[in-house]
Design a protein around this motif. Structure first.
Motif, short mmCIF file in Angstrom:
data_model
loop_
_atom_site.label_atom_id
_atom_site.label_comp_id
_atom_site.label_asym_id
_atom_site.label_seq_id
_atom_site.Cartn_x
_atom_site.Cartn_y
_atom_site.Cartn_z
N HIS A 253 -9.31 2.42 -3.22
CA HIS A 253 -8.75 1.60 -2.13
C HIS A 253 -9.53 0.29 -1.98
CE1 HIS A 253 -6.81 5.43 -1.16
NE2 HIS A 253 -8.01 5.98 -1.14
N GLY B 58 -4.99 2.58 0.40
CA GLY B 58 -3.75 2.77 -0.34
C GLY B 58 -3.35 1.59 -1.19
N ALA B 59 -4.28 0.70 -1.54
CA ALA B 59 -3.95 -0.52 -2.29
C ALA B 59 -3.20 -0.20 -3.57
CB ALA B 59 -5.23 -1.29 -2.61
N THR C 120 0.81 -1.21 0.00
CA THR C 120 0.00 0.00 0.00
C THR C 120 0.85 1.27 0.00
OG1 THR C 120 -0.13 0.03 2.43
CG2 THR C 120 -1.84 -1.18 1.24
N TYR C 121 0.22 2.36 -0.45
CA TYR C 121 0.80 3.69 -0.40
C TYR C 121 0.44 4.37 0.92
CZ TYR C 121 2.05 4.01 -5.39
OH TYR C 121 2.63 3.85 -6.63
N ALA D 153 -5.84 -4.87 -7.51
CA ALA D 153 -5.69 -3.78 -6.55
C ALA D 153 -6.07 -2.46 -7.22
CB ALA D 153 -4.25 -3.71 -6.03
N GLU E 126 -6.30 1.51 -6.98
CA GLU E 126 -5.66 2.60 -6.25
C GLU E 126 -6.63 3.71 -5.86
OE1 GLU E 126 -1.91 5.69 -6.83
OE2 GLU E 126 -2.44 4.27 -8.41
N SER F 130 4.73 -0.26 -3.48
CA SER F 130 3.96 -0.26 -4.72
C SER F 130 4.42 -1.34 -5.69
CB SER F 130 4.06 1.10 -5.40
OG SER F 130 5.40 1.39 -5.76
N GLY G 249 -2.39 3.86 3.66
CA GLY G 249 -1.95 2.49 3.85
C GLY G 249 -0.94 2.41 4.98
#
Length: 357
Positions: A326, A350-351, A25-26, A321, A323, A57, A31
């Motif tokens: 999420h 944050g996926a 995650t970001y 995922a 983004e 990422s 995340g």
């Protein structure tokens, strides 16, 4: 990390441990690190985050060392080396990524070198690995130059993907900002990059993002261009890549904003998948024995802005995922390689990336 040649390194796990699916995650999307997924036939849930890795990422798994190399995609870019224990992730150290915003990694076929694409600085770094699999500093670094006509995305070079050709002689780099794919002759024993060579000049403004080399079609490579939403089929001739055909990743007649994200293939190499962000779909292409592609399906990805996907469960399912919202979803992979939506979805802040450990 989508090449069928590298599939064993991507998916292998020690026999003493059952594989698990994780989401990187970001931090900017709230995340908190790496999230484990629990997946059954009719359920999908997310566990508590392990905060060992941040801005994860992208990553690459080494079966040789049982290590995961994971990017920390931020201005002061770093690459972390991790090993998964039974109940936690263990950090074995971090190194500078050789630039800003590292977004992609690749191991060579002998798993002796780790290559890094740094998006914001447009640089490529090559690390030699020590006998324990740890990167040896300093890396060999090449900073590209160039730009493209898109004033928002192409004012400078942006290395977005790195990967080794099937013969392990060349390292290729897709540069979104400079509309080019570079090729470096590599010395994997010394961890050295040769003089860069422009292997392919993409159409102006197309924005090369990710590539795929498939062992099923050894003389063919596949390039997705983010800004033009195209799949380019390339003939491989040594270090050179020559365009054979270009296909849209979108339905005919569809109007709207879209950018392409990820490309992958099934294990046998007769189906190719590309994610569309905007149309929010996975495009499915059939590959014939010559490596030529035919668009056969678009399926809704189940969320907004599918940044990354991965086939798992022995090729029977795909995790996606998203983004922007999420969200992580599951698609079924039919026996013919086409996809079917499911009701399985879960929120993951944050996926950005999915991997197996």
């Amino acid at each position: 990390m989508t090449s069928t040649r590298t599939a064993p390194e991507l998916f292998a796990t020690p026999e003493s441990r059952s594989p698990e699916l994780w989401i990187g995650t970001y931090a900017g999307g709230n995340g908190m690190g790496l999230y484990p997924l629990s997946i059954g036939v009719d359920h999908l849930s997310v566990g508590r985050a392990d905060a060992t890795a941040h801005n994860a990422s992208f990553g690459f798994y080494s079966s040789r060392f049982d290590l995961h190399y994971i990017v920390d995609e931020q201005d002061d870019g770093a690459i972390g080396t991790y090993r998964r224990a039974d109940d936690a992730w263990i950090s074995l150290g971090t190194v500078d990524s050789g630039g800003a915003a590292p977004c992609h990694l690749a191991l060579d076929a002998t798993q002796s070198c780790l290559a890094v694409a740094n998006y914001a600085s447009g640089s490529t770094a090559l690390y030699r690995l020590d006998p324990a699999g740890l990167p040896i500093a300093p890396p060999d670094i090449h900073a590209n130059i160039g730009n493209g006509p898109n004033p928002e995305r192409q004012t400078a070079p942006h290395a977005h993907w790195v990967g080794f050709g099937l013969d392990n002689r060349f390292l290729y780099v897709a540069d979104l900002g400079a509309d080019a794919v570079l090729a470096f002759a590599v010395d994997v024993k010394e961890g050295k990059l040769g003089t860069p060579h422009t292997a392919f000049t993409a159409p102006p403004g197309s924005g090369p993002r990710h590539m795929l080399f498939s062992a099923a079609h050894a003389q063919t490579a596949y390039l997705v261009c983010e800004l033009s939403s195209t799949l380019v089929i390339l003939d491989v001739d040594g270090a050179d890549l020559r365009a054979r055909a270009a296909l849209s990743t979108l339905p005919e007649g569809w109007q709207g904003e879209n950018i392409v994200a990820h490309i992958g293939a099934n294990a046998v190499g007769d189906r190719l998948y590309v994610s569309n962000r905007g149309h929010d779909s996975i495009a499915v292409f059939a590959l014939d024995p010559n490596g030529d592609a035919t668009l056969v399906q678009h399926v809704a990805s189940g969320g907004a802005s599918p940044r990354f996907f991965r086939i798992f469960d022995d090729g029977r399912r795909m995790v996606v995922a998203h983004e922007r919202d999420h969200r992580v979803t599951i698609l079924d992979v039919r026996p013919d390689g086409t996809l079917a939506p499911t009701d399985l979805a879960v929120a993951v802040p944050g996926a950005a990336f999915a991997f197996i450990s």
